[in-house]
Design a protein around this motif. Structure first.
Motif, mmCIF file in Angstrom:
data_model
loop_
_atom_site.group_PDB
_atom_site.id
_atom_site.type_symbol
_atom_site.label_atom_id
_atom_site.label_comp_id
_atom_site.label_asym_id
_atom_site.label_seq_id
_atom_site.Cartn_x
_atom_site.Cartn_y
_atom_site.Cartn_z
ATOM 1 N N ARG A 174 0.924 -1.134 0.008
ATOM 2 C CA ARG A 174 0.041 -0.069 0.049
ATOM 3 C C ARG A 174 0.912 1.198 -0.072
ATOM 4 O O ARG A 174 0.634 2.332 -0.874
ATOM 5 C CB ARG A 174 -0.905 0.028 1.280
ATOM 6 N N ALA A 175 1.821 1.351 0.633
ATOM 7 C CA ALA A 175 2.883 2.375 0.946
ATOM 8 C C ALA A 175 3.486 2.451 -0.588
ATOM 9 O O ALA A 175 3.718 3.839 -0.913
ATOM 10 C CB ALA A 175 3.947 2.111 1.951
ATOM 11 N N ARG A 176 3.868 1.405 -1.047
ATOM 12 C CA ARG A 176 4.653 1.603 -2.422
ATOM 13 C C ARG A 176 3.579 2.125 -3.259
ATOM 14 O O ARG A 176 4.005 2.715 -3.962
ATOM 15 C CB ARG A 176 5.172 0.250 -2.715
ATOM 16 N N ARG A 177 2.337 1.690 -3.389
ATOM 17 C CA ARG A 177 1.348 2.063 -4.244
ATOM 18 C C ARG A 177 1.233 3.621 -4.304
ATOM 19 O O ARG A 177 1.249 4.379 -5.196
ATOM 20 C CB ARG A 177 0.147 1.566 -4.396
ATOM 21 N N ARG A 178 1.034 3.984 -2.860
ATOM 22 C CA ARG A 178 0.785 5.459 -2.685
ATOM 23 C C ARG A 178 2.094 6.200 -2.981
ATOM 24 O O ARG A 178 1.676 7.602 -3.706
ATOM 25 C CB ARG A 178 0.627 5.954 -1.185
ATOM 26 N N THR A 179 3.235 6.119 -2.780
ATOM 27 C CA THR A 179 4.494 6.518 -3.354
ATOM 28 C C THR A 179 4.473 6.600 -4.733
ATOM 29 O O THR A 179 4.985 7.705 -5.447
ATOM 30 C CB THR A 179 5.559 5.857 -2.879
ATOM 31 N N GLY A 180 4.157 5.457 -5.421
ATOM 32 C CA GLY A 180 4.004 5.359 -7.021
ATOM 33 C C GLY A 180 2.991 6.691 -7.374
ATOM 34 O O GLY A 180 3.297 7.383 -8.222
ATOM 35 N N TRP A 181 1.823 6.664 -6.765
ATOM 36 C CA TRP A 181 0.853 7.549 -7.119
ATOM 37 C C TRP A 181 1.364 8.843 -6.967
ATOM 38 O O TRP A 181 1.343 9.926 -7.708
ATOM 39 C CB TRP A 181 -0.405 7.453 -6.438
ATOM 40 N N GLY A 182 1.996 9.179 -5.972
ATOM 41 C CA GLY A 182 2.646 10.804 -5.508
ATOM 42 C C GLY A 182 3.801 11.133 -6.534
ATOM 43 O O GLY A 182 3.711 12.088 -6.993
ATOM 44 N N ALA A 183 4.292 10.044 -6.945
ATOM 45 C CA ALA A 183 5.440 10.429 -8.118
ATOM 46 C C ALA A 183 4.937 10.908 -9.253
ATOM 47 O O ALA A 183 5.319 11.607 -9.872
ATOM 48 C CB ALA A 183 6.440 9.086 -7.998
ATOM 49 N N GLY A 184 3.901 10.047 -9.540
ATOM 50 C CA GLY A 184 3.188 10.280 -11.019
ATOM 51 C C GLY A 184 2.655 11.505 -10.952
ATOM 52 O O GLY A 184 2.678 12.639 -11.907
ATOM 53 N N LEU A 185 1.943 11.977 -9.735
ATOM 54 C CA LEU A 185 1.433 13.002 -9.773
ATOM 55 C C LEU A 185 2.271 14.332 -9.762
ATOM 56 O O LEU A 185 1.958 15.523 -10.139
ATOM 57 C CB LEU A 185 0.371 13.414 -8.378
ATOM 58 N N LEU A 186 3.458 14.090 -9.041
ATOM 59 C CA LEU A 186 4.553 15.109 -9.047
ATOM 60 C C LEU A 186 5.311 15.540 -10.479
ATOM 61 O O LEU A 186 5.362 16.363 -11.145
ATOM 62 C CB LEU A 186 5.699 14.700 -8.278
ATOM 63 N N ALA A 187 5.262 14.141 -11.263
ATOM 64 C CA ALA A 187 5.519 14.156 -12.597
ATOM 65 C C ALA A 187 4.673 15.131 -13.277
ATOM 66 O O ALA A 187 5.086 15.799 -14.402
ATOM 67 C CB ALA A 187 6.074 12.934 -13.183
ATOM 68 N N CYS A 188 3.326 14.943 -13.275
ATOM 69 C CA CYS A 188 2.272 15.517 -14.161
ATOM 70 C C CYS A 188 2.216 17.066 -13.725
ATOM 71 O O CYS A 188 2.167 18.006 -14.638
ATOM 72 C CB CYS A 188 0.899 15.062 -13.741
ATOM 73 N N ALA A 189 2.496 17.263 -12.382
ATOM 74 C CA ALA A 189 2.757 18.832 -12.070
ATOM 75 C C ALA A 189 3.627 19.425 -12.715
ATOM 76 O O ALA A 189 3.754 20.595 -13.100
ATOM 77 C CB ALA A 189 2.745 18.896 -10.577
ATOM 78 N N SER A 190 4.890 18.606 -12.575
ATOM 79 C CA SER A 190 6.050 19.188 -13.275
ATOM 80 C C SER A 190 6.081 19.502 -14.756
ATOM 81 O O SER A 190 6.317 20.613 -15.354
ATOM 82 C CB SER A 190 7.347 18.305 -12.921
#
Length: 132
Positions: A105-121
């Motif tokens: 679960r923590a790994r999935r959340r981190t993956g989603w967070g990284a994806g959202l950060l990439a989209c924001a960037s």
């Protein structure tokens, strides 16, 4: 060798970026060679990482405003890298235990967070470079 935690890996990556940012201007000035973004060169559209080299070079030169203007993501990477240094030293010296494996679960959340950060960037770069 023990496995590194995700923050440790990102922090070490950030330290590598800092070393490269110190060497990059010298290499480009002496050789005349640069490394353009392949996506931007082919399509005119910047990638989510566009501006990171410029931001890293500005940051190691002490130009925080220039670094943030090129890519605000670099500030987070720099802060994480500085925070990870003591953690690595304490873990390597045996003061702190090795990292605990993250749950799925923590790994999935981190993956989603990284994806959202990439989209924001990417949205930031599209805006910064005037691509509409």
């Amino acid at each position: 060798m023990r496995e590194l935690s995700v923050p440790e890996r990102l922090g070490l990556f950030g330290l590598g970026v800092a070393v490269a940012a110190v060497a990059w201007p010298y290499l480009t000035e002496t050789t005349g060679l640069g490394l353009p973004c392949p996506l931007r060169s082919l399509t005119g559209v910047p990638c989510p990482g566009c501006g990171l080299t410029t931001a890293a070079v500005a940051l190691v030169r002490g130009d925080l405003a220039g670094a943030v203007a090129a890519s605000p993501v670099i500030v987070g990477l720099a802060v994480l890298s500085l925070a990870v240094l003591p953690l690595l030293v304490l873990r390597m010296s045996g003061v702190l235990p090795p990292p605990v494996r993250w749950s799925d679960r923590a790994r999935r959340r981190t993956g989603w967070g990284a994806g959202l950060l990439a989209c924001a960037s990417w949205l930031f770069q599209l805006h910064r470079l005037g691509v509409s």
